[in-house]
Design a protein around this motif. Sequence first.
Motif, short mmCIF file in Angstrom:
data_model
loop_
_atom_site.label_atom_id
_atom_site.label_comp_id
_atom_site.label_asym_id
_atom_site.label_seq_id
_atom_site.Cartn_x
_atom_site.Cartn_y
_atom_site.Cartn_z
N GLY A 188 40.18 42.89 23.70
CA GLY A 188 40.70 42.20 24.88
C GLY A 188 41.20 40.81 24.56
O GLY A 188 42.22 40.36 25.10
N SER A 189 40.51 40.11 23.66
CA SER A 189 40.92 38.76 23.28
C SER A 189 42.26 38.76 22.56
O SER A 189 43.14 37.93 22.82
N PHE A 190 42.44 39.71 21.64
CA PHE A 190 43.68 39.78 20.87
C PHE A 190 44.85 40.31 21.71
O PHE A 190 46.00 39.96 21.45
N SER A 191 44.55 41.16 22.69
CA SER A 191 45.61 41.73 23.51
C SER A 191 45.96 40.85 24.72
O SER A 191 46.86 41.18 25.49
N GLY A 192 45.22 39.75 24.88
CA GLY A 192 45.50 38.84 25.98
C GLY A 192 44.93 39.30 27.30
O GLY A 192 45.29 38.77 28.36
N LYS A 193 44.03 40.27 27.28
CA LYS A 193 43.42 40.76 28.51
C LYS A 193 42.02 40.16 28.66
O LYS A 193 41.81 39.00 28.38
N TYR A 194 41.06 40.95 29.10
CA TYR A 194 39.71 40.43 29.35
C TYR A 194 38.97 40.29 28.02
O TYR A 194 38.63 41.28 27.37
N GLY A 195 38.73 39.04 27.60
CA GLY A 195 38.08 38.79 26.31
C GLY A 195 36.90 37.85 26.43
O GLY A 195 36.32 37.67 27.50
N PHE A 196 36.53 37.23 25.31
CA PHE A 196 35.34 36.37 25.26
C PHE A 196 35.46 35.19 26.23
O PHE A 196 34.49 34.84 26.91
N LYS A 197 36.64 34.58 26.27
CA LYS A 197 36.82 33.42 27.15
C LYS A 197 36.60 33.82 28.62
O LYS A 197 35.96 33.08 29.38
N VAL B 41 34.74 36.29 29.76
CA VAL B 41 33.31 36.56 29.98
C VAL B 41 32.55 35.25 30.19
O VAL B 41 31.74 35.13 31.12
N ILE B 42 32.82 34.27 29.34
CA ILE B 42 32.13 32.97 29.46
C ILE B 42 32.45 32.31 30.79
O ILE B 42 31.55 31.80 31.48
N MET C 89 29.54 32.44 37.88
CA MET C 89 28.51 33.17 38.60
C MET C 89 27.23 32.33 38.73
O MET C 89 26.65 32.24 39.82
N ILE C 90 26.80 31.71 37.64
CA ILE C 90 25.59 30.89 37.67
C ILE C 90 25.78 29.69 38.59
O ILE C 90 24.89 29.35 39.39
N TYR C 91 26.95 29.05 38.51
CA TYR C 91 27.24 27.91 39.38
C TYR C 91 27.21 28.33 40.85
O TYR C 91 26.63 27.64 41.70
N SER C 92 27.82 29.46 41.14
CA SER C 92 27.87 29.95 42.51
C SER C 92 26.49 30.32 43.02
O SER C 92 26.13 30.02 44.16
N MET C 93 25.68 30.96 42.18
CA MET C 93 24.34 31.37 42.58
C MET C 93 23.45 30.18 42.85
O MET C 93 22.65 30.19 43.79
N SER C 94 23.58 29.13 42.04
CA SER C 94 22.73 27.96 42.21
C SER C 94 23.02 27.22 43.51
O SER C 94 22.16 26.53 44.05
N ASP C 95 24.26 27.38 44.04
CA ASP C 95 24.64 26.71 45.28
C ASP C 95 24.48 27.59 46.52
O ASP C 95 24.64 27.12 47.64
#
Length: 309
Positions: A93-102, A104-105, A111-117
Amino acid sequence: MIKSTVQSIQKLKQKLQIRKPWDNVIIFALNVLIAIPVFIILHQNLVDPNWYFQLDRVLLFIAILMVIQLILRLMRTVIIICIGLYLIALIFGSFSGKYGFKSVIEDYQYMIYSMSDSPNPQDVIISKLLPFPNKAKIINAVEFENPRVRDFALMATTKDFKNIRGFSNYRTTIQCFAVFKEINARWNYVSDPKGKDYIAKASESLRYFSGDCDDHSILMAACVKSIGGTPRLIHTGGHIYPEMLIGNKNDLETVNFLIKKVLFQEESKGNRIHYHIDERGQIWLNLDYTATYPGGPFMSEEILGALTL
């Protein structure tokens, strides 16, 4: 026969095993990533006994870590295989420009930010897990960098609301409203081929301004994003429609005035503004093809999935 099968399975298991201590490192890292959102959910939903130094919450987090660690260790081989396959998919996904590591992070941090608020953090998890139909196709179809899409959006901003003065902080919002006006004035609803869910790219829909709700949503989102707006698509079960981020409650007051007293006086006369507030307190305005003004009535208010672009 059975003995040879068992031996084959054991050999395969040995080949797939990761050498110590890296297997434990991977399991613990996964444990922490799972434990944080679980802790936030329990922290928000359990009664706080107000122990000194928040010891009850410290012990709660340790207990969560221990339980998850035990479960993960029991499923170690399967989990390691799944992680390996997932990493391969992310590399692709990272090499093809789709859903990759960036991606996911960014999704995990958001998600964590939203959950904490959020007072109901479990709702954030549920919204992330809910499927969005044709997600990959829709993302590819939102061609906000396509020159034809941007040219159309620019044309709309010069045709409508160009001479509005006194709202410089809301220039992008006003320009996005010009895009909304131009698209919705032209849109012709046409169903997909029978038995097929056809996803038209934004540049394709520009030819005849025709299609169903997902085609309209894709075009609207692409044009809004091409001039600096932030769109998202809402899935309601049998319908998809676009929304636009306008900011917080203070911004809503100004936008409400703009719509009802300046830009869409006739269309919005005697009507109210329809919007959603997300888990971060941000306000999203309805831009559905059924609306004659930004924030017009919802065809359906339920949210089964949201795709922010």
